[in-house]
Design a protein around this motif. Sequence first.
Motif, PDB file in Angstrom:
ATOM      1  N   ASP A 169       0.827  -1.210   0.000  1.00 11.87           N
ATOM      2  CA  ASP A 169       0.000   0.000   0.000  1.00 11.87           C
ATOM      3  C   ASP A 169       0.863   1.262   0.000  1.00 11.87           C
ATOM      4  O   ASP A 169       2.076   1.211   0.201  1.00 11.87           O
ATOM      5  CB  ASP A 169      -0.983   0.004   1.177  1.00 11.87           C
ATOM      6  CG  ASP A 169      -0.298   0.056   2.540  1.00 11.87           C
ATOM      7  OD1 ASP A 169       0.789   0.647   2.645  1.00 11.87           O
ATOM      8  OD2 ASP A 169      -0.856  -0.494   3.503  1.00 11.87           O
ATOM      9  N   SER A 170       0.215   2.384  -0.254  1.00 15.93           N
ATOM     10  CA  SER A 170       0.947   3.644  -0.411  1.00 15.93           C
ATOM     11  C   SER A 170       1.679   4.062   0.863  1.00 15.93           C
ATOM     12  O   SER A 170       2.687   4.759   0.801  1.00 15.93           O
ATOM     13  CB  SER A 170      -0.012   4.756  -0.848  1.00 15.93           C
ATOM     14  OG  SER A 170      -1.053   4.911   0.105  1.00 15.93           O
ATOM     15  N   GLU A 171       1.176   3.651   2.040  1.00 18.31           N
ATOM     16  CA  GLU A 171       1.844   3.998   3.301  1.00 18.31           C
ATOM     17  C   GLU A 171       3.053   3.110   3.559  1.00 18.31           C
ATOM     18  O   GLU A 171       3.945   3.475   4.329  1.00 18.31           O
ATOM     19  CB  GLU A 171       0.858   3.890   4.461  1.00 18.31           C
ATOM     20  CG  GLU A 171      -0.254   4.926   4.400  1.00 18.31           C
ATOM     21  CD  GLU A 171      -1.188   4.838   5.587  1.00 18.31           C
ATOM     22  OE1 GLU A 171      -1.011   3.930   6.425  1.00 18.31           O
ATOM     23  OE2 GLU A 171      -2.088   5.682   5.685  1.00 18.31           O
TER      24      GLU A 171
ATOM     25  N   THR B 146       7.997   1.001   5.886  1.00 18.51           N
ATOM     26  CA  THR B 146       8.050   1.237   7.329  1.00 18.51           C
ATOM     27  C   THR B 146       7.751  -0.083   8.021  1.00 18.51           C
ATOM     28  O   THR B 146       6.652  -0.619   7.896  1.00 18.51           O
ATOM     29  CB  THR B 146       7.022   2.299   7.753  1.00 18.51           C
ATOM     30  OG1 THR B 146       7.324   3.533   7.085  1.00 18.51           O
ATOM     31  CG2 THR B 146       7.051   2.516   9.256  1.00 18.51           C
TER      32      THR B 146
ATOM     33  N   ARG C 251       8.462   2.893  -3.331  1.00 15.78           N
ATOM     34  CA  ARG C 251       7.743   2.893  -2.056  1.00 15.78           C
ATOM     35  C   ARG C 251       8.777   2.871  -0.937  1.00 15.78           C
ATOM     36  O   ARG C 251       9.779   2.176  -1.024  1.00 15.78           O
ATOM     37  CB  ARG C 251       6.867   1.641  -1.909  1.00 15.78           C
ATOM     38  CG  ARG C 251       5.779   1.482  -2.946  1.00 15.78           C
ATOM     39  CD  ARG C 251       4.555   2.322  -2.621  1.00 15.78           C
ATOM     40  NE  ARG C 251       3.424   1.905  -3.429  1.00 15.78           N
ATOM     41  CZ  ARG C 251       3.248   2.235  -4.686  1.00 15.78           C
ATOM     42  NH1 ARG C 251       4.144   2.974  -5.295  1.00 15.78           N
ATOM     43  NH2 ARG C 251       2.181   1.816  -5.357  1.00 15.78           N
TER      44      ARG C 251
ATOM     45  N   LEU D 104       3.352   0.339   5.255  1.00 19.45           N
ATOM     46  CA  LEU D 104       3.461  -0.249   6.597  1.00 19.45           C
ATOM     47  C   LEU D 104       3.462  -1.768   6.505  1.00 19.45           C
ATOM     48  O   LEU D 104       2.551  -2.361   5.930  1.00 19.45           O
ATOM     49  CB  LEU D 104       2.293   0.203   7.475  1.00 19.45           C
ATOM     50  CG  LEU D 104       2.215   1.702   7.791  1.00 19.45           C
ATOM     51  CD1 LEU D 104       0.937   2.009   8.544  1.00 19.45           C
ATOM     52  CD2 LEU D 104       3.427   2.140   8.590  1.00 19.45           C
TER      53      LEU D 104
END
Length: 198
Positions: A45-47, A130, A127, A49
């Motif tokens: 995903d874009s975050e 995290t 990307r 995580l």
Amino acid sequence: MVFSSDNRKTLECRAKNPALPQALETSHEMNVYFPPERPVIHGLDSEGLVKKGTLLRLVCVSHGGNPLATLQWTMSGTVLSTTWEVETMMQRSSSRVNLLIEPKNNQAELRCEGVNQVSPSPLYDSRKITVLFEPEDVQVLGKFEAKEGEEVTLSCYTSSSNPPVQIRWWLGFKELNNYTVFVSEVRHLLRRTYYYIG
């Protein structure tokens, strides 16, 4: 002037004069070279995580281009993969990579580049990862014997974690609130140390 939309179209030339019963024709298929579209990473995903220990199964896809794009994966500048496959009917290139995520991957930049011989420069999607992970241990240091009324200094230390842990102090059934917090960052791995004075 030719455009990418002219690729694989048939170019015909016809010649006719009164002496010919029918026109003479010759044809060739146009082969127009043009850059591919920017690749896109799927599976993250874009975050970005990701929990420690997760096996990421990622796919990078680039559409169009003549010839179709060659693809390359890197992580923070280190090459992970230079293998890809082309689907001529779908007019796309794709590359797959599997990554077992570890704490050391925290804040790493994952990147997929696509290029062919007429690309002015590589196109890419990236990307930042995290990594969420727990501390491996916690330690309390200090003097555990004291005379009544004596002030003691204790410290509670945790190993790296992300996000930083929250530690609470208790003495018996009483929660202690007189402490100071220090957080240090080492290679994107967060550490938190608490000092209690009371």
